[in-house]
Write an enzyme that holds these catalytic residues in place. Structure first.
Site: not given
Lengths: 372, 535
Positions: B79, B108, B144, B171-172, B255, B257, B259, B270, B304-305, B330, B333, B452
């Site tokens: 998932h 293009d 994951w 690809s990314s 991390h 990722e 963002y 925006s 921090h993870h 943040t 924004k 979790r």
């Protein structure tokens, strides 16, 4: 008007009261100094966030209500204001600073594992905890209790609400004295686990090959429950932690009792059993130690955990079978430390005689002792 | 002579797309590729969503009723991988493909053939990943994050999952290179960097993040592979390695990722809020600087993870302070979006509704994020449902709502037809209410002690889990409305003007193109006076 107010107040109280009774909606205050500090810190940050939220959402709601085109609002043309932008960059800095100070204090205190009164080593296994009292010479495993274990099987049809402390109960809980600073050393035998009792206010990962530590000083006698918090495989959800905090006197009594129990278990390893005795005992050992991977029906999970039913190991030479169980093999853990010789003999005998294997073999504890 | 004939010859053709199936296989057109990405993302959203529903079905009541715990773990793992790499990221790449050339006045993307390649890798990568479900031992079941040693225990799904991650990363990276090159080289004359629309800015920064971190992730999973099959011990303590090393590598990628999934959302929001507030974006320059700061900070806060793995005190303090700092840009924004609404003349069409819900609910996720940045408190939150609630608030009413908002906003431009506003609003209200019923109670069970990734839980968590599952099913099925609305708009409906939204031409170049835009976007550079100073 007054009546409405009363009614509303009553209703609010009812909901709140009920919430208090039936649902836990917040972090527990806990029974250690660290947990109280952390609870206070949590509430402080929560209220700061709520206050900022009220301002931010309030401004949004105001402009959504008043600055809408349908109310004839004419759009203003401004698109920057350097002073304002600097202000709302600086104010958050100050708020963060106000949070960082207490956070740092709590952290420094929580990190000080020195000057402990006693040390307990906690080792995570798939899927049980091992508690080793370094000072007392006590060493045992703690697994999910039988009732929860039966009820949690897929399609067991047992209603979990009828089981006391469903999934939060173990066969052999960790017992500690209150008011003593206890240093907890954490490690793991196979994969990562994490030891967490919410009411103690910390959680640490148990890492194979490494030792992490933390400390608790429980203030109130009682039973405290938690669970493994790091994904550790199939039965991750089924390795609870139960800690019973006792007064010093009761704790000493427990130590004496537990030691004599350990001794009698060792004595059992010198005994000779009949086949029926071993199979009966083995079934129990199997359900707590083997069924999680190889399944209660012995069919295993193809590709991950081999079946016991019709397995070449369970039907092959006894010595080979004993070696796999005692010493382990690939992801199969070594059970030599986890189980007594009598339990090992029983479970091996059971595996050779259950699930239609019907070998009729039997292994005595003495034979295990010889191989260990 | 030849050149002249060649030109004359071409004038008689309208340069439209080829017909039939091969159009989509061989296309190098940014709009076609954008569509392919968006359709793939939508399909993967439903695949990942179905897995989420299996998870919520099992968690509906205490006790194991439907699936084996191992299968449950496979579902949580797939998932997440599918939603991150299959739904959210490709959807934003799809938006980028469609919108960036239109927004910067380019014909293009700069590297059209690579663009085709970077899309067509995806279906194969997902086929590899999905094939693991049918293997002996099943799909990866270690979450994951694929933490060792657990991930090394499973069967032979590992190389398939890892090669699929490698392909997704390739690809990314190709997509990111394409975006950077396009933005730096293909802007219309007069379009300086500080005149770029916010969506383009956020994507440029995202693209740099992608190029910086995807190789780290690829390296980490390759080390897993060699640990399993070639006897190395990078992560095996018994061989002198360190299982925690993997976590540092993973989160150095992981991390940024998060963002990568949220910065383009900031861009979309925006674009939308100024249009429907009929005011220019407040604080354009500070928005650009804030986005760049978030991008930079995202590289120095990964641990921090891992507050609970046992770092030294100094490390723990450093990561706490650095993480808390992210709240500042943040916050800037969020304040800027609100000032854009302030004294505007707002209307509330579906894109604006989703944008407002984004600001409200993303901010909630931001608050819980701030709470987690504080290490001692995080020792309690870590690996509980509080975390699950937090990251779903930033990723579902965050990233996914931004994608809905963007789709509704640009759909009339893409198709030339207005979408069904009534159904759009129904989709919005059903999604917004159910998403809160789904994720809000998870805060409570998490704080009360529910870890979790558990397939079954103690009975005191039953009520909130039942609520959460009910919310999940309503949310899941509400998304079918979205599919219907999109298909209906593609098939026909009220014609959309080039401006689509009242006054939209004041908010970007794309609104000066006809709806739908020509197959080759800007064959001539847009007039310099169309390029806006402040958005």
């Amino acid at each position: 008007m007054k009546k409405t107010k009363q009614l509303l107040a009553g209703l609010a109280l009812m909901i709140w009261g009920e919430a208090q009774a039936d649902y836990a909606v917040n972090m527990p205050v806990g029974v250690t100094e660290t947990s109280r500090d952390i609870h206070d810190l949590h509430m402080l940050i929560l209220w700061i966030c709520v206050a900022i939220g009220v301002i931010v959402y309030g401004l949004m709601v105001y402009s959504i209500v008043h600055h809408r085109k349908s109310k004839g609002a004419v759009p203003a043309k401004f698109h920057e204001n350097t002073r304002l932008e600097i202000v709302w960059t600086l104010i958050p800095f100050l708020i963060l600073f106000a949070m960082a100070v207490p956070a740092t204090q709590v952290m420094i205190k929580a990190y000080d594992t020195g000057a402990a009164d006693m040390t307990i080593k906690v080792t995570g296994y798939q899927w049980k905890w091992r508690y080793t009292y370094l000072d007392e010479g006590i060493d045992f495993f703690s697994t999910l209790d039988t009732k929860s274990n039966e009820a949690r099987q897929l399609g067991s049809r047992i209603d979990p609400t009828t089981v006391d402390n469903y999934l939060l109960n173990v066969d052999d809980p960790l017992v500690i004295p209150v008011g003593k600073k206890i240093r907890i050393l954490l490690t793991a035998a196979d994969v990562l686990h994490a030891w967490w009792v919410p009411e103690f206010g910390w959680k640490k990962d148990a890492i194979p090959g490494f030792i992490t530590d933390g400390w608790i000083k429980v203030e109130k006698p009682g039973t405290y429950r938690g669970q493994c918090a790091e994904l550790c495989g199939r039965d991750h959800g089924f390795m609870p932690i139960v800690v019973i905090a006792k007064t010093d006197e009761e704790y000493k009594q427990w130590v004496a009792e537990h030691k004599s129990k350990q001794e009698s278990e060792q004595a059992e390893s010198g005994k000779t059993f009949t086949l029926d005795e071993l199979v009966a005992k083995g079934e129990q050992v199997y359900s707590t130690n083997c069924a999680a991977c190889h399944l209660p029906n012995g069919e295993g999970i193809p590709g991950t955990f081999p079946a016991i039913k019709g397995s070449p190991v369970a039907l092959g030479p006894i010595a080979e079978h004993v070696s796999v169980v005692v010493k382990g093999k690939k992801s199969m853990p070594a059970f030599e430390d986890q189980l007594s010789a009598a339990d090992l003999a029983a479970v091996i005998t059971y595996q050779r005689n259950a699930f239609g294997n019907k070998k009729g073999d039997l292994v005595q504890p003495s034979e295990i002792q010889a191989q260990k | 002579m030849t050149a002249a004939t060649h030109d004359a010859h071409h004038e008689h053709h309208d340069h439209g797309p080829a017909k039939g199936f091969m159009r989509w296989v061989t296309t190098t057109n940014h709009k076609d590729i954008g569509t392919l990405y968006l359709v793939t993302a939508l399909i993967m959203f439903f695949v990942g969503g179905a897995m989420a529903l299996i998870i919520r079905l099992e968690l509906f009541e205490p006790g194991m009723q439907w699936v084996d715990p191992l299968f449950f773990n496979q579902m949580t793992t797939l998932h997440a991988l599918i939603m991150v790499f299959g739904a959210v990221m490709p959807a934003f790449v799809g938006l980028a493909n469609w919108m960036i050339p239109m927004m910067i006045g380019a014909p293009d993307m700069a590297l059209p053939r690579m663009n085709n390649w970077s899309f067509w890798i995806l279906p194969f990568a997902f086929a590899l990943l999905a094939s693991t479900l049918f293997m002996e031992g099943g799909a990866p079941a270690a979450g994951w994050t694929l933490y060792p040693p657990l991930v090394l225990q499973g069967g032979n799904h590992l190389p398939f999952a890892i090669f699929s991650v490698h392909l997704l990363g390739m690809s990314s990276i190709m997509g990111a290179i394409n975006i950077i090159v396009t933005v730096f080289n293909m802007r219309a004359p007069g379009m300086t960097l500080m005149k770029l629309p916010m969506f383009v800015w956020t994507w440029v920064i995202t693209a740099f993040l992608l190029i910086a971190v995807m190789p780290v992730f690829a390296g980490a999973v390759t080390m897993l592979l060699t640990d399993k099959y070639f006897g190395t011990s990078f992560f095996n303590a018994a061989g002198g390695g360190d299982p925690v090393l993997y976590q540092h590598l993973f989160w150095f990628f992981g991390h940024p990722e998060v963002y990568i999934m949220i910065l383009p959302s900031f861009g979309v929001i925006s674009q939308i809020i100024p249009t429907f507030a009929r005011k220019p974006l407040f604080g354009y320059s500070s928005m650009v600087y804030a986005t760049a700061s978030i991008g930079l900070l995202s590289f120095i806060v990964w641990a921090h993870h891992q507050y609970t793995v046992g770092m030294p005190l100094a490390g723990e303090l450093y990561f706490t302070y650095a993480t808390m700092l992210i709240a500042v840009p943040t916050g800037v924004k969020v304040f800027n979006w609100i000032s854009t609404m302030w004294k505007g003349a707002m209307t509330f069409e579906t894109p604006m509704l989703f944008a407002i819900a984004f600001v409200v609910l993303f901010t909630m996720g931001g608050f819980t994020g701030l709470m987690m940045s504080i290490s001692p408190a995080d020792l309690q939150y870590h690996d509980t449902y509080f975390i699950v609630a937090h990251f779903h608030y930033v990723l579902v009413p965050g990233a996914v709502f931004a994608l809905f908002a963007g789709t509704y906003y640009w759909l009339p431009k893409w198709t030339g037809h207005k979408y069904d506003e009534r159904l759009g609003q129904l989709h919005f209200w059903l999604s917004t209410i159910s998403v809160n019923v789904l994720f809000f109670p998870q805060h409570f069970v998490g704080l009360a002690g529910m870890p979790r990734r558990i397939p079954d839980y103690a009975v005191q968590f039953a009520e909130f889990n039942a609520m959460s599952s009910a919310g999940a099913f309503v949310f899941g099925f509400s998304q079918l409305i979205f599919v219907y609305v999109v298909i209906k708009a593609i098939k026909g409906g009220e014609k959309a003007s080039s401006e689509v939204w009242e006054g939209a031409e004041n908010h970007g170049l794309e609104w000066h193109l006809p709806s739908p835009p020509p197959y080759h976007t800007w064959t001539e550079a847009p007039a310099p006076e169309l390029i806006l100073d402040k958005h």
